[in-house]
Scaffold this motif. Structure first.
Motif, PDB file in Angstrom:
ATOM      1  N   GLU A 188       0.851  -1.188   0.000  1.00  0.00           N
ATOM      2  CA  GLU A 188       0.000   0.000   0.000  1.00  0.00           C
ATOM      3  C   GLU A 188       0.885   1.236   0.000  1.00  0.00           C
ATOM      4  OE1 GLU A 188      -2.636  -0.137   3.297  1.00  0.00           O
ATOM      5  OE2 GLU A 188      -3.701  -1.927   2.603  1.00  0.00           O
ATOM      6  N   GLY A 189       0.553   2.197  -0.831  1.00  0.00           N
ATOM      7  CA  GLY A 189       1.359   3.403  -0.892  1.00  0.00           C
ATOM      8  C   GLY A 189       0.613   4.568  -1.506  1.00  0.00           C
ATOM      9  N   ARG A 190       1.106   5.760  -1.200  1.00  0.00           N
ATOM     10  CA  ARG A 190       0.522   6.981  -1.755  1.00  0.00           C
ATOM     11  C   ARG A 190       1.626   8.043  -1.840  1.00  0.00           C
ATOM     12  NH1 ARG A 190      -4.544   9.624  -2.193  1.00  0.00           N
ATOM     13  NH2 ARG A 190      -4.404  11.900  -1.969  1.00  0.00           N
ATOM     14  N   VAL A 191       1.660   8.763  -2.940  1.00  0.00           N
ATOM     15  CA  VAL A 191       2.628   9.838  -3.129  1.00  0.00           C
ATOM     16  C   VAL A 191       1.895  11.067  -3.650  1.00  0.00           C
ATOM     17  CG1 VAL A 191       4.695  10.620  -4.341  1.00  0.00           C
ATOM     18  CG2 VAL A 191       4.498   8.224  -3.651  1.00  0.00           C
ATOM     19  N   GLU A 192       2.060  12.177  -2.940  1.00  0.00           N
ATOM     20  CA  GLU A 192       1.579  13.480  -3.409  1.00  0.00           C
ATOM     21  C   GLU A 192       2.822  14.293  -3.741  1.00  0.00           C
ATOM     22  OE1 GLU A 192      -0.899  15.150  -0.394  1.00  0.00           O
ATOM     23  OE2 GLU A 192      -2.102  13.328  -0.174  1.00  0.00           O
ATOM     24  N   ASN A 193       3.059  14.525  -5.010  1.00  0.00           N
ATOM     25  CA  ASN A 193       4.332  15.093  -5.453  1.00  0.00           C
ATOM     26  C   ASN A 193       4.131  16.424  -6.162  1.00  0.00           C
ATOM     27  OD1 ASN A 193       7.305  14.338  -5.785  1.00  0.00           O
ATOM     28  ND2 ASN A 193       6.737  15.008  -7.839  1.00  0.00           N
ATOM     29  N   LEU A 194       5.069  17.349  -5.929  1.00  0.00           N
ATOM     30  CA  LEU A 194       4.992  18.665  -6.555  1.00  0.00           C
ATOM     31  C   LEU A 194       6.367  19.039  -7.092  1.00  0.00           C
ATOM     32  CD1 LEU A 194       3.105  21.114  -7.073  1.00  0.00           C
ATOM     33  CD2 LEU A 194       3.936  22.063  -4.910  1.00  0.00           C
TER      34      LEU A 194
END
Length: 329
Positions: free
Chosen positions: A56-62
């Protein structure tokens, strides 16, 4: 783990990019994470910590003009940056992880650091590195990359950013505040606001990493010692194998000369190391946010024998470690 790469051209609107394993069929989750996120944004070779556990994973990238930053969450993984990965990296960067939950281990330059909540770990993109996120728990961190060229004029930046751990009790408050605000504001703030926050973080990194201390400032009674010696000892403080012989060899001086330098400051090599280790344990004991067992703190800061540590602590501060912690409530 940092899943960003400043060699990519940022989107014109600097829009946030979000990837979540829940958007992908379970059987393809890690493959999507590896192929879509890591391969696209930063050359790494990641693997799940436990192939038997659903990833399980999540990335919020800018992406920003001055680098890239992401809020990353996984339930555990390992990642290597190999020589092959490095050869495919278009820009030399300084990478960092500010840990919000879980634990990250970083191995680079013959050194291993473990970052826990509130800690910051910095490392190079152009040296092989092995990262491990703690399996079976929720690991959350602010991951970022900044072009190394930004720090070209910063004294000692090459060494100070080479797998350096800045523990929570030594991280300067303005930088900790910036990281916390980044975590809270990733989706709600404008690109301009995020860019200003990220620039502030980048400007404060050399201070927290110890690059910019004035020559005359020294460290209290240790100010007469050469800064390269202080820096080496500081970087290896948690290693129980830190000895005068090892320090002299790495610094290119004789052991006798090293002993003379400490004698001129009114102490010994061993006395200085013990004093600094005790001070770091004391700071962690005084922190209300960190409740690790006393034995863990002692071993973390290089003490190999608990009874010796307890005697030295009471001799230095007049109270036992347990009594000092109890006084904080």
């Amino acid at each position: 783990m940092s899943c960003t790469q400043t060699g990519m051209r940022p989107p014109a609107a600097a829009a946030i990019q979000i990837w979540d394993s829940h958007y992908t069929p379970a059987s393809q989750a890690f493959g999507a994470f590896r192929d879509v996120v890591c391969s696209a944004f930063m050359p790494w070779t990641p693997e799940p910590s436990d192939p038997e556990v659903q990833f399980e994973g999540r990335v919020e990238n800018l992406f920003l003009e001055s680098g890239s930053v992401g809020l990353c969450s996984t339930n555990g993984l390992t990642a290597r940056k190999t020589k092959g990965n490095i050869s495919n990296s278009p820009v030399e960067c300084i990478y960092g992880n500010y840990v919000l939950a879980g634990e990250i281990s970083v191995e680079q330059a013959d050194k291993r650091n473990v970052a826990r909540p509130g800690d910051l770990v910095l490392y190079h993109s152009y040296r092989p590195v092995f990262l491990t996120e703690k399996p079976g728990v929720r690991n959350v961190n602010i991951a970022f990359s900044i072009p190394a060229a930004r720090f070209a004029g910063v004294p000692n930046a090459e060494r100070r950013f080479m797998n350096t751990l800045v523990p929570a009790n030594r991280l300067i408050d303005p930088l900790a505040g910036c990281f916390s605000m980044l975590a809270r504001s990733m989706r709600s703030s404008s690109p301009e606001e995020m860019s200003a926050l990220f620039d502030a973080c980048a400007a404060l990194l050399p201070v927290s990493a110890g690059c910019c201390a004035p020559e005359a400032q020294g460290r209290g009674e240790w100010g007469a010692l050469p800064r390269d010696i202080l820096a080496f000892v500081d970087d290896n403080m948690s290693d129980p194998g830190l000895t005068p012989q090892r320090a002299a060899e790495r610094l290119g001086v004789s052991t006798r000369h090293l002993h003379k330098l400490f004698a001129r400051s009114g102490t010994t090599f061993g006395g200085y190391v013990t004093s600094e280790r005790l001070e770091r344990v004391r700071c962690e004991l005084m922190s209300m946010s960190r409740r690790a067992p006393i034995s863990e703190l002692a071993f973390r800061w290089g003490f190999s024998d608990l009874s010796t540590f307890n005697r030295a602590f009471k001799r230095r501060f007049g109270v036992s470690p347990r009594t000092l912690r109890g006084s904080r409530g």
